[in-house]
Write a protein that holds these residues in place. Structure first.
Motif, PDB file in Angstrom:
ATOM      1  N   ARG A  44       0.829  -1.216   0.000  1.00  6.79           N
ATOM      2  CA  ARG A  44       0.000   0.000   0.000  1.00  6.79           C
ATOM      3  C   ARG A  44       0.860   1.260   0.000  1.00  6.79           C
ATOM      4  O   ARG A  44       0.337   2.372   0.049  1.00  6.79           O
ATOM      5  N   LEU A  45       2.177   1.078  -0.046  1.00  4.36           N
ATOM      6  CA  LEU A  45       3.104   2.216  -0.042  1.00  4.36           C
ATOM      7  C   LEU A  45       4.004   2.128  -1.273  1.00  4.36           C
ATOM      8  O   LEU A  45       5.185   1.820  -1.184  1.00  4.36           O
ATOM      9  N   LYS A  46       3.414   2.394  -2.422  1.00  6.75           N
ATOM     10  CA  LYS A  46       4.151   2.256  -3.691  1.00  6.75           C
ATOM     11  C   LYS A  46       5.348   3.208  -3.757  1.00  6.75           C
ATOM     12  O   LYS A  46       6.360   2.925  -4.399  1.00  6.75           O
ATOM     13  N   SER A  47       5.222   4.363  -3.092  1.00  9.83           N
ATOM     14  CA  SER A  47       6.273   5.380  -3.218  1.00  9.83           C
ATOM     15  C   SER A  47       7.578   4.968  -2.531  1.00  9.83           C
ATOM     16  O   SER A  47       8.633   5.515  -2.844  1.00  9.83           O
ATOM     17  N   ASP A 208      -6.817   3.615   6.311  1.00  9.54           N
ATOM     18  CA  ASP A 208      -6.751   3.797   4.850  1.00  9.54           C
ATOM     19  C   ASP A 208      -6.221   5.182   4.504  1.00  9.54           C
ATOM     20  O   ASP A 208      -5.328   5.334   3.655  1.00  9.54           O
ATOM     21  N   ALA A 209      -6.776   6.186   5.172  1.00 12.69           N
ATOM     22  CA  ALA A 209      -6.346   7.562   4.919  1.00 12.69           C
ATOM     23  C   ALA A 209      -4.883   7.744   5.333  1.00 12.69           C
ATOM     24  O   ALA A 209      -4.114   8.439   4.658  1.00 12.69           O
ATOM     25  N   TYR A 211      -2.523   5.487   5.281  1.00 16.95           N
ATOM     26  CA  TYR A 211      -1.695   4.902   4.219  1.00 16.95           C
ATOM     27  C   TYR A 211      -1.577   5.848   3.023  1.00 16.95           C
ATOM     28  O   TYR A 211      -0.503   6.023   2.449  1.00 16.95           O
ATOM     29  N   GLN A 212      -2.713   6.461   2.644  1.00 21.56           N
ATOM     30  CA  GLN A 212      -2.697   7.354   1.477  1.00 21.56           C
ATOM     31  C   GLN A 212      -1.799   8.567   1.729  1.00 21.56           C
ATOM     32  O   GLN A 212      -1.011   8.965   0.868  1.00 21.56           O
ATOM     33  N   LEU A 213      -1.919   9.147   2.918  1.00 19.50           N
ATOM     34  CA  LEU A 213      -1.114  10.330   3.236  1.00 19.50           C
ATOM     35  C   LEU A 213       0.373   9.959   3.329  1.00 19.50           C
ATOM     36  O   LEU A 213       1.235  10.688   2.837  1.00 19.50           O
ATOM     37  N   ASP A 215       1.857   7.453   1.799  1.00 20.26           N
ATOM     38  CA  ASP A 215       2.320   7.154   0.442  1.00 20.26           C
ATOM     39  C   ASP A 215       2.615   8.460  -0.310  1.00 20.26           C
ATOM     40  O   ASP A 215       3.648   8.601  -0.977  1.00 20.26           O
ATOM     41  N   PHE A 216       1.711   9.442  -0.157  1.00 19.71           N
ATOM     42  CA  PHE A 216       1.889  10.739  -0.811  1.00 19.71           C
ATOM     43  C   PHE A 216       3.130  11.462  -0.264  1.00 19.71           C
ATOM     44  O   PHE A 216       3.941  12.010  -1.020  1.00 19.71           O
ATOM     45  N   ARG A 219       6.627  10.342  -1.494  1.00 18.54           N
ATOM     46  CA  ARG A 219       7.004  10.536  -2.894  1.00 18.54           C
ATOM     47  C   ARG A 219       8.182  11.506  -2.996  1.00 18.54           C
ATOM     48  O   ARG A 219       8.263  12.465  -2.226  1.00 18.54           O
TER      49      ARG A 219
END
Length: 286
Positions: A44-47, A208-209, A211-213, A215-216, A219
């Motif tokens: 879930r952490l592509k970056s 979920d949020a 993870y998104q933050l 990951d962002f 980058r």
């Protein structure tokens, strides 16, 4: 500075008030020992991969996003045009006269590494630290240490007022003084790096949020944007290519400086921090 106790208490009760935690990697390791962090799902952490975060800054529970460096700062008008090049020069009060300042354990980890580097220990052979030897070297300088700093701005204040000619400092703290025209510079040889990073609180309500933050934020673009606004050194080597040459070289993490410094051995310090701090406090009292 994050006060750990309330947050750890919330996590233990299963009701953390925050989801994403930005803290030192050393603090994250302490949280793991308290079972207070989620095990990360790397998919879930592509970056993490795309930003080429260094392997030693990726753990099961946290990922390093930036570092700060402890280094030396000095007054450029103090030594007749000579520039200190190393920690050995910091200790050399004959060639580089004037008072010194070093940090108190309230400010950061005791600066044993700098004493050992001054005494000729190679940077890649520092750990495990020879504590007895480090204190012996510190004692040689003790009479010249005018003040022990415990907050980020204090070294700059001491240098500005000419109370000292050299001080240990967090690398980002000198830029503002230089802009104000204070004759100070930093020397990054032998800089001690400590990484900060992100982790997710155990039982986070909004995982979920988070993870998104995370990951962002990891980058390369995001790290570069932060570095333009604030003297933080990205963990992503790709972030530096997204900065102008001036922006890049203002940062201690720039490729041209990186090999001059070393990473703090967190595991060593976790085992030894309390004993070393106790000894430091007794030593400082003389």
């Amino acid at each position: 500075n994050l006060d750990d106790a309330p947050l750890l208490a919330q996590i233990k009760q299963g009701r953390p008030q925050c989801d994403l935690i930005n803290n030192s990697m050393m603090s994250h390791t302490k949280y793991v020992a308290q079972d207070a962090l989620e095990t990360l799902d790397r998919d879930r952490l592509k970056s993490v991969k795309s930003a080429k975060i260094p392997d030693n800054q990726i753990t099961d529970h946290a990922v390093g996003s930036s570092f700060y460096g402890a280094c030396m700062a000095y007054r450029t008008d103090a030594f007749g045009g000579k520039k200190p090049e190393s920690w050995a020069d910091f200790w050399d009060t004959g060639a580089f006269q004037g008072g010194r300042s070093m940090c108190n354990p309230d400010g950061d980890l005791p600066e044993l590494e700098f004493a050992l580097l001054a005494d000729g220990v190679p940077m890649d052979k520092l750990y495990p630290l020879d504590v007895d030897r480090a204190f012996k070297v510190l004692t040689r300088l003790r009479g010249d240490i005018k003040k022990y700093w415990d907050s980020g701005p204090l070294p700059g204040v001491l240098l500005s007022r000419q109370e000292v000619t050299m001080s240990t400092v967090w690398d980002g703290r000198i830029a503002d003084l230089e802009k104000q025209g204070v004759p100070v510079e930093r020397q990054l040889n032998g800089m001690r790096r400590q990484f900060q990073g992100y982790a997710i609180a155990k039982g986070a309500a909004n995982a979920d949020a988070a993870y998104q933050l995370m990951d962002f934020s990891l980058r390369a673009e995001s790290q570069a944007a932060l570095a333009k606004a604030f003297p933080s050194n990205p963990s992503s080597p790709l972030a530096y290519a997204k900065l102008t040459e001036d922006e890049r070289n203002a940062l201690a993490g720039a490729p041209k400086y990186y090999d001059k410094g070393f990473d703090t051995d967190i595991d060593w310090w976790l085992k030894n921090e309390s004993a070393v701090t106790k000894r430091w406090l007794e030593w400082a009292r003389g």
